[in-house]
Write an enzyme that holds these catalytic residues in place. Structure first.
Site, mmCIF file in Angstrom:
data_model
loop_
_atom_site.group_PDB
_atom_site.id
_atom_site.type_symbol
_atom_site.label_atom_id
_atom_site.label_comp_id
_atom_site.label_asym_id
_atom_site.label_seq_id
_atom_site.Cartn_x
_atom_site.Cartn_y
_atom_site.Cartn_z
ATOM 1 N N CYS A 104 0.852 -1.194 0.000
ATOM 2 C CA CYS A 104 0.000 0.000 0.000
ATOM 3 C C CYS A 104 0.882 1.237 0.000
ATOM 4 C CB CYS A 104 -0.890 0.044 1.246
ATOM 5 S SG CYS A 104 -2.376 -0.932 1.117
ATOM 6 N N VAL A 105 0.472 2.207 -0.791
ATOM 7 C CA VAL A 105 1.222 3.451 -0.875
ATOM 8 C C VAL A 105 0.773 4.398 0.204
ATOM 9 C CG1 VAL A 105 1.777 5.423 -2.358
ATOM 10 C CG2 VAL A 105 1.449 3.166 -3.339
#
Length: 104
Positions: free
Chosen positions: A103-104
């Site tokens: 996940c960014v």
């Protein structure tokens, strides 16, 4: 480790605001966390959150969206409806777990 206050409680968080202590979470805190990101929790939300917390307890890492869908039995489309735009990240945040890998 930073500490923030949510609903009158001191909570340990990481630099991105995700809970850092698994045992500080409870369903009332989940409701507060969800409200902060504009989500009102229902039983359907808690089905995903409960799966995430149980899976984390056995696996030691936050489940991916695919794992929640496959093993948790919640279709991906439903997860996007329950937790719009970034469901894996939002589920982890509300469930009091670390941000999932990737996940960014």
């Amino acid at each position: 480790m930073p500490v923030t206050t949510i609903a009158g409680r001191d909570i340990h968080v990481d630099d991105e605001g995700f809970l850092a202590a698994y045992n500080e979470w409870d369903p009332d805190l989940a409701k507060q966390l969800a409200a902060q990101i504009g989500i009102e929790l229902t039983d359907a939300h808690f089905k995903a959150i409960d799966f995430l917390r149980a899976d984390y307890a056995t696996q030691g890492e936050t489940a991916t969206l695919r794992r929640v869908s496959t093993l948790g039995g919640i279709p991906t489309k439903e997860l996007f409806t329950l937790f719009p735009k970034k469901p894996a990240k939002k589920m982890a945040y509300i469930a009091g777990l670390p941000k999932p890998h990737g996940c960014v």
